[in-house]
Design a protein around this motif. Sequence first.
Motif, short mmCIF file in Angstrom:
data_model
loop_
_atom_site.label_atom_id
_atom_site.label_comp_id
_atom_site.label_asym_id
_atom_site.label_seq_id
_atom_site.Cartn_x
_atom_site.Cartn_y
_atom_site.Cartn_z
N ASN A 135 -11.35 -64.98 -12.47
CA ASN A 135 -12.83 -64.66 -12.66
C ASN A 135 -13.49 -66.02 -11.97
OD1 ASN A 135 -12.77 -62.22 -13.82
ND2 ASN A 135 -12.26 -63.40 -15.90
N ALA A 136 -13.34 -67.01 -12.02
CA ALA A 136 -13.99 -68.24 -11.54
C ALA A 136 -13.91 -68.30 -9.99
CB ALA A 136 -13.73 -69.50 -12.11
N LEU A 137 -12.58 -67.71 -9.34
CA LEU A 137 -12.83 -67.57 -7.87
C LEU A 137 -13.46 -66.62 -7.47
CD1 LEU A 137 -11.56 -68.40 -5.35
CD2 LEU A 137 -9.40 -67.06 -5.97
N ALA A 138 -13.67 -65.41 -8.13
CA ALA A 138 -14.49 -64.26 -7.63
C ALA A 138 -15.81 -64.49 -7.85
CB ALA A 138 -14.08 -62.84 -8.83
N ARG A 139 -16.08 -65.26 -8.63
CA ARG A 139 -17.55 -65.64 -8.87
C ARG A 139 -18.16 -66.63 -7.45
NH1 ARG A 139 -16.53 -66.05 -14.58
NH2 ARG A 139 -16.20 -67.96 -14.31
N LEU A 140 -17.12 -67.38 -7.17
CA LEU A 140 -17.48 -68.17 -6.10
C LEU A 140 -17.33 -67.45 -4.70
CD1 LEU A 140 -17.63 -71.11 -4.69
CD2 LEU A 140 -14.95 -71.39 -4.88
N LEU A 141 -16.41 -66.51 -4.66
CA LEU A 141 -16.35 -65.71 -3.43
C LEU A 141 -17.76 -64.74 -3.13
CD1 LEU A 141 -12.80 -64.55 -3.44
CD2 LEU A 141 -13.67 -66.35 -2.17
N THR A 142 -18.03 -64.38 -4.48
CA THR A 142 -19.35 -63.56 -4.35
C THR A 142 -20.54 -64.38 -3.77
OG1 THR A 142 -18.87 -62.28 -6.22
CG2 THR A 142 -20.99 -62.20 -5.71
N THR A 143 -20.54 -65.64 -4.43
CA THR A 143 -21.66 -66.66 -3.91
C THR A 143 -21.58 -66.80 -2.56
OG1 THR A 143 -21.84 -67.53 -5.99
CG2 THR A 143 -22.80 -68.83 -4.28
N LEU A 144 -20.23 -67.00 -1.89
CA LEU A 144 -20.14 -67.27 -0.56
C LEU A 144 -20.32 -66.20 0.29
CD1 LEU A 144 -16.78 -69.55 -0.87
CD2 LEU A 144 -19.14 -70.40 -0.53
N ASP A 145 -20.20 -65.19 -0.18
CA ASP A 145 -20.29 -63.80 0.46
C ASP A 145 -21.83 -63.64 0.87
OD1 ASP A 145 -19.06 -61.82 2.02
OD2 ASP A 145 -19.67 -60.28 0.33
N GLY A 146 -22.74 -63.99 -0.10
CA GLY A 146 -24.27 -63.88 0.10
C GLY A 146 -24.35 -62.35 0.02
N THR A 147 -25.61 -62.10 0.74
CA THR A 147 -26.30 -60.91 0.94
C THR A 147 -25.80 -60.11 2.41
OG1 THR A 147 -28.18 -61.55 1.77
CG2 THR A 147 -28.03 -61.16 -0.52
N GLY A 148 -25.28 -61.01 3.12
CA GLY A 148 -25.17 -60.68 4.69
C GLY A 148 -23.54 -60.39 4.87
N GLY A 149 -22.70 -60.51 3.84
CA GLY A 149 -21.05 -60.39 4.09
C GLY A 149 -20.70 -61.43 5.05
N ASN A 150 -21.01 -62.57 4.43
CA ASN A 150 -20.33 -64.02 5.07
C ASN A 150 -19.04 -63.94 5.46
OD1 ASN A 150 -22.99 -64.96 5.25
ND2 ASN A 150 -22.67 -65.99 3.58
N LEU A 151 -18.18 -63.57 4.22
CA LEU A 151 -16.73 -63.44 4.15
C LEU A 151 -16.11 -62.65 5.38
CD1 LEU A 151 -15.98 -63.74 0.41
CD2 LEU A 151 -15.89 -65.56 2.04
N ALA A 152 -16.67 -61.50 5.41
CA ALA A 152 -16.08 -60.55 6.40
C ALA A 152 -16.42 -60.92 7.74
CB ALA A 152 -16.76 -59.22 6.18
N ARG A 153 -17.64 -61.41 8.00
CA ARG A 153 -17.94 -61.98 9.23
C ARG A 153 -16.92 -63.28 9.71
NH1 ARG A 153 -20.69 -66.40 10.18
NH2 ARG A 153 -21.71 -66.63 7.93
N VAL A 154 -16.74 -64.09 8.80
CA VAL A 154 -15.93 -65.31 9.20
C VAL A 154 -14.67 -65.19 9.45
CG1 VAL A 154 -14.93 -67.50 8.28
CG2 VAL A 154 -17.38 -67.07 8.11
N LEU A 155 -14.02 -63.90 8.51
CA LEU A 155 -12.63 -63.54 8.44
C LEU A 155 -12.48 -62.51 9.73
CD1 LEU A 155 -11.93 -63.24 4.78
CD2 LEU A 155 -11.11 -65.30 6.39
N GLY A 156 -13.60 -62.10 10.23
CA GLY A 156 -13.25 -61.15 11.32
C GLY A 156 -12.79 -59.60 11.05
N SER A 157 -13.29 -59.52 9.76
CA SER A 157 -12.94 -58.02 9.05
C SER A 157 -14.05 -57.16 9.13
CB SER A 157 -12.32 -58.46 7.83
OG SER A 157 -12.25 -57.23 6.90
N THR A 158 -13.61 -56.00 9.32
CA THR A 158 -14.81 -54.83 9.56
C THR A 158 -14.81 -54.23 7.93
OG1 THR A 158 -13.09 -53.25 10.34
CG2 THR A 158 -14.28 -54.51 11.94
N GLU A 159 -13.82 -54.48 7.26
CA GLU A 159 -13.67 -53.81 5.97
C GLU A 159 -14.55 -54.63 4.87
OE1 GLU A 159 -9.88 -52.96 5.00
OE2 GLU A 159 -9.41 -51.72 6.86
N GLN A 160 -14.71 -54.12 3.79
CA GLN A 160 -15.54 -55.07 2.54
C GLN A 160 -14.51 -55.96 2.22
OE1 GLN A 160 -16.40 -52.81 -0.74
NE2 GLN A 160 -17.22 -54.42 -1.87
N ALA A 161 -15.09 -57.45 2.19
CA ALA A 161 -14.27 -58.63 1.95
C ALA A 161 -13.77 -58.45 0.67
CB ALA A 161 -15.17 -59.83 2.31
#
Length: 354
Positions: free
Chosen positions: A328-354
């Motif tokens: 849960n703590a990791l999931a909350r952190l990832l949600t913050t890092l993802d922001g509203t613009g899909g930061n994780l997918a952009r950085v990881l180069g993924s076209t799917e939902q991060a």
Amino acid sequence: MAHPIPYLDDGIGSDTALTFLDEPVVSMDEGLSAYLHAMRARTSPTRLILVLSHGAHLTPAFDRFVDVAGCAVLVKDPYDGYRTLRSGRWAPSIDAFATDGPAPAASTVPPHWQLDTRIPVLGLSVSLFHPARRSTVLGRCAELVVEHLMPPDTTLSWGRYEPAGAPWNPKDMTTLARRGMPSITFMLAAHGPNGTDGTDGSVLSGTLSVSRTSTGLEEYLELVINPRWLTLPQWSSHYMAALSAIGTVLKPQFALAHRTLGYADGCLPAGPRPVPTPLAVLIGAPGIKQLGVDAAAVATQHHGSLTGTGRRHGILVPLETGTEADWNALARLLTTLDGTGGNLARVLGSTEQA
């Protein structure tokens, strides 16, 4: 390797090669590594299946690289059948895994999932950035891990294969890495002063990979540690100190500490594995820059701390909640890092939902 036949025990049809590894401890030795490389270099595609015994101990290097190589790893269980190492899918014969038909079903028989006696072990994954300069020297991250998580007078060694027994020499390792570009992998091993079998001393085992990237070099470590010299409640201060030092001294992109179950010798089981427990995550200044987030704000929101020096900072966030396999703590952190613009997918180069 000119003659891979010694590791080729049998075959199914014309495109499946079988290798039986019956040793109590299965490692990525020179012969197996050369065999996998030779089979992968063949012009005709070959499905590689490795068959292990039920009670085998797997070195972290073997566990990682058979997965990277795309090998199917089966475990011969005591119930007259075979199951996949990670998914637990079961069938009465190897042939079921050598076809492109429907996958065997996941095992539902309780004895297949009984855990043998294991102990908590610490896992570390660290990705570091280096400029591609003649002055770059690899290996400092491994040294910091040993300094903080292994007892004084620990012996660290390295090698291209297991057992990794060469005396620690970062300059020699860096020189060999240059010759092996665009990518090369080394085996790491360390043991405390009281023994090499884990019964009296702490042990460390894993891999260090170096790859050329568009911006320089990535040094990637996958380590499993049995810090036997520490009690379990003492782990937290030591792995947090190790990650803090990595974030200050080096240029990490990302690091994760987690706890799982393994053996005293630092090996992993061929049997079922529980979900690991995230303990801490480090995102260095390069990672923060890629994500485009405010390091101080994220650290404050998730009870973390800033790392690094100067004006560029990373964050170190503790994740342990006291509950096993709590993400849960990791999931909350990832949600913050993802922001509203899909930061994780952009950085990881993924076209799917991060």
